[in-house]
Design a protein around this motif. Structure first.
Motif, PDB file in Angstrom:
ATOM      1  N   ILE A  82      89.938 101.493  18.537  1.00 39.71           N
ATOM      2  CA  ILE A  82      89.089 102.687  19.208  1.00 39.71           C
ATOM      3  C   ILE A  82      88.531 102.130  20.404  1.00 39.71           C
ATOM      4  O   ILE A  82      87.607 100.925  20.405  1.00 39.71           O
ATOM      5  N   GLY A  83      89.108 102.392  21.656  1.00 39.20           N
ATOM      6  CA  GLY A  83      88.357 102.021  22.980  1.00 39.20           C
ATOM      7  C   GLY A  83      89.411 101.343  23.751  1.00 39.20           C
ATOM      8  O   GLY A  83      90.153 100.264  23.058  1.00 39.20           O
ATOM      9  N   ALA A  84      89.537 101.842  25.041  1.00 42.04           N
ATOM     10  CA  ALA A  84      90.701 101.297  25.875  1.00 42.04           C
ATOM     11  C   ALA A  84      89.945 100.566  27.019  1.00 42.04           C
ATOM     12  O   ALA A  84      90.431 100.605  28.040  1.00 42.04           O
ATOM     13  N   GLY A  85      88.936  99.843  26.916  1.00 44.04           N
ATOM     14  CA  GLY A  85      88.594  98.875  27.817  1.00 44.04           C
ATOM     15  C   GLY A  85      89.219  97.471  27.554  1.00 44.04           C
ATOM     16  O   GLY A  85      90.064  97.594  26.682  1.00 44.04           O
TER      17      GLY A  85
ATOM     18  N   ALA B 255      87.743 107.812  24.335  1.00 46.16           N
ATOM     19  CA  ALA B 255      87.019 109.037  24.477  1.00 46.16           C
ATOM     20  C   ALA B 255      87.188 109.457  26.157  1.00 46.16           C
ATOM     21  O   ALA B 255      87.020 110.807  26.204  1.00 46.16           O
ATOM     22  N   MET B 256      87.272 108.398  27.125  1.00 41.22           N
ATOM     23  CA  MET B 256      87.397 109.001  28.679  1.00 41.22           C
ATOM     24  C   MET B 256      88.565 109.441  28.940  1.00 41.22           C
ATOM     25  O   MET B 256      89.547 109.493  28.259  1.00 41.22           O
ATOM     26  N   THR B 257      88.366 110.056  30.167  1.00 39.45           N
ATOM     27  CA  THR B 257      89.490 110.500  30.632  1.00 39.45           C
ATOM     28  C   THR B 257      90.504 109.535  31.589  1.00 39.45           C
ATOM     29  O   THR B 257      91.622 109.565  31.943  1.00 39.45           O
ATOM     30  N   HIS B 258      89.858 108.157  31.301  1.00 36.98           N
ATOM     31  CA  HIS B 258      90.766 107.016  32.010  1.00 36.98           C
ATOM     32  C   HIS B 258      90.676 105.760  31.128  1.00 36.98           C
ATOM     33  O   HIS B 258      90.020 105.769  30.291  1.00 36.98           O
ATOM     34  N   ILE B 259      91.544 104.929  31.276  1.00 32.47           N
ATOM     35  CA  ILE B 259      91.539 103.527  30.718  1.00 32.47           C
ATOM     36  C   ILE B 259      90.523 102.614  31.591  1.00 32.47           C
ATOM     37  O   ILE B 259      90.432 102.522  32.562  1.00 32.47           O
TER      38      ILE B 259
END
Ligand SMILES: Cc1cc2nc3c(=O)[nH]c(=O)nc-3n(C[C@H](O)[C@H](O)[C@H](O)COP(=O)(O)OP(=O)(O)OC[C@H]3O[C@@H](n4cnc5c(N)ncnc54)[C@H](O)[C@@H]3O)c2cc1C
Length: 491
Positions: free
Chosen positions: A279-282, A305-309
């Motif tokens: 969970i999380g693409a940071g 959750a965001m629209t970008h990575i």
């Protein structure tokens, strides 16, 4: 699980586990290795549930892996509330889960030796910020004591197998654990004391003299040493805590913070699970995703959750090339399992961050990795009474500090993630600035000290112009303005 959870072949790491040892958990025999923590050895032996929550009765297991949460507290040789994730396993230990009521120790007396120390600089924490502060202050002639509560020194660096981004001067391009080795070797070139397995537990200033006094506890097998440290200056570099997410059954063993997973996998060579959902693409989620693949764990997906990575494209591309889908505008809905994770449901979310009914998808996973950011680990500076401020750009509440990293208490400094979440290069530069600022103040090598400080400040300001660190730079300015206001108010 058993022995097969131990990673025997790794593309980057070579695990030195040491001698086999045997201890008891709930009177059952457990085999571990002398270089493992109790919690890691239990996990590798298939023990996923460490305790039941006192309030809700639900199971809890491995989580942070660095002594910052309470999921692994157990009775060890009769002593309650031992943080088993940072306590090395020893031959013959008796370990019991600690649920329901807290209990006093079985032993009528625990051996506690007392020792007084006096130093010019006490450094709490030995991640990149603490190590660099130590190297600089020792190099400039200050008597320096460094303490760290983990058995393995180096903070976050020791579990990073990827080549670091950041500044070349601060070792970018090398792997995190290699950077830790270099810094530790440099530190050893100068005289001074360095204690691992030693926790700072509280600040007790001496009212009459206004001197700084910190209490710390050093663990030595079954006995403890209470250190009363009188320090002219204190540098707190206690790092960060991981943020958590609210969702049903988020307490189940099998749901871990990114740092906890890295500790198991990259420090102890233990597979944290077999099939993972991230969970999380940071950067943290992406990097640990790749590290999971290196450890032989199947990564089913990364949801964001965001629209970008949020992380660097280079890290996202590595995962994409290996067939891991990165699902934007998705989140976790719920987790399956009673004692530990047996699956999860993910769901799409709309532009208002609300779940879209009917888009649920089942995931066959036994490991859920939460990588949704970090917050400064501020217990120590706040207990000491340093004034604080909420700065979103720095990850939340931080101690107010000036350009020299001094807090609102004279002689108490912060550096690295505890002063605002950023990255290793800036943590090192902040550590160097503090070391040099203290040497300058103590009139030791004033010219050399000033030169070191000025050059580190210039480099830091240059680094903070990058797109990744612009927000941090803005947050630091807010902090410095508040520090000036607080000092003007005092006068
Ligand atoms: C997955 C991941 C990947 C990363 N990749 C990069 C990268 O490529 N490049 C980069 O520049 N940065 C990267 N970072 C960030 C970087 O690792 C951190 O910003 C950096 O480690 C912060 O350093 P620090 O010294 O402030 O804290 P830490 O490294 O967290 O060290 C804090 C130390 O303080 C000790 N401590 C805490 N409380 C106490 C106490 N009460 N008593 C005694 N000791 C205590 C802890 O045991 C720990 O050793 C990454 C982080 C993660 C999680």
């Amino acid at each position: 699980m058993k022995e097969k959870q131990r990673i025997l072949k790794h593309p980057v790491l070579d695990f030195k586990r040491g001698r086999k040892i045997n201890f008891h958990f709930e009177r059952k025999g457990i085999t571990g290795y002398e270089n493992e923590s109790i919690a890691a050895a239990l996990f590798a032996s298939g023990v996923k549930v460490f305790r039941k929550s006192k309030r809700f009765g639900h199971p809890e297991g491995w989580f942070c892996g660095i002594g910052k949460c309470s999921s692994c507290l157990m009775r060890v040789n009769g002593i309650p509330s031992t943080r088993t994730c940072i306590t090395p396993a020893r031959e013959g230990m008796q370990v019991e889960p600690q649920s329901a009521k807290g209990m006093l120790p079985d032993k009528t007396s625990i051996q506690v030796a007392r020792k007084e120390e006096h130093v010019q600089v006490l450094i709490i924490g030995s991640g990149p910020a603490g190590l660099e502060a130590g190297i600089t202050s020792r190099k400039l002639g200050l008597t320096t004591l460094i303490i760290d509560e983990n058995p393995v020194p180096g903070g976050q660096l020791i579990k990073q197998t990827h080549k670091f981004f950041g500044s070349k001067e601060e070792y970018a391009g090398l792997r995190g654990f290699e950077i830790a080795r270099i810094m530790l070797a440099q530190l050893k070139n100068y005289k001074g004391t360095y204690l691992t397995e030693t926790s700072a537990i509280g600040y007790y200033p001496e009212e009459e003299t206004g001197k700084h006094k910190f209490l710390a506890v050093k663990k030595q097998n079954d006995s403890y040493q209470l250190l009363e440290i009188n320090a002219d200056n204190i540098i707190i570099t206690s790092g960060a805590n991981e943020n958590y997410l609210p969702f049903p059954k988020n307490y189940l063993p099998g749901i871990y913070g990114a740092g906890g997973v890295q500790t198991l996998m990259n420090v102890y060579g233990i597979k944290p699970g077999n099939r993972a959902l991230i969970i999380g693409a940071g950067n943290v989620g992406l990097i640990v995703g790749y590290q999971l693949l290196q450890a032989g764990v199947e990564v089913k997906a990364v949801v964001e959750a965001m629209t970008h990575i949020g992380g660097y494209l280079v890290h996202a591309s590595k995962l994409a090339r290996l067939g891991v889908p990165i699902l934007l505008r998705h989140t976790i809905k719920e987790v399956k399992g009673e004692e530990y994770v047996t699956g999860a449901t993910i769901i799409e979310i709309n532009e208002n961050m609300q779940p879209i009914e009917g888009t649920e998808r089942e995931m066959d996973v036994d490991l859920i990795l939460i990588a949704v950011g970090l917050s400064a680990s501020t217990k120590i500076p706040f207990q000491a009474g340093c004034e604080k401020m909420f700065v979103p750009e720095l990850g939340g509440w931080v101690p107010i500090h000036n350009e020299n990293m001094e807090t609102t208490i004279k002689g108490i400094y912060v550096a690295g993630d505890v002063s605002g979440i950023a990255e290793a290069s800036t943590a090192m530069l902040e550590g160097r600035i503090v070391g040099a600022a203290i040497a300058e103040k103590e009139a030791l090598n004033p010219e050399a000290s000033q030169r070191v400080k000025e050059s580190a400040l210039t480099e830091l300001n240059q680094l903070r112009k990058s797109s990744l660190l612009k927000a941090v730079a803005a947050g630091k300015i807010k902090c410095q303005q508040k520090w000036n206001e607080a000092k003007n108010h005092e006068q």
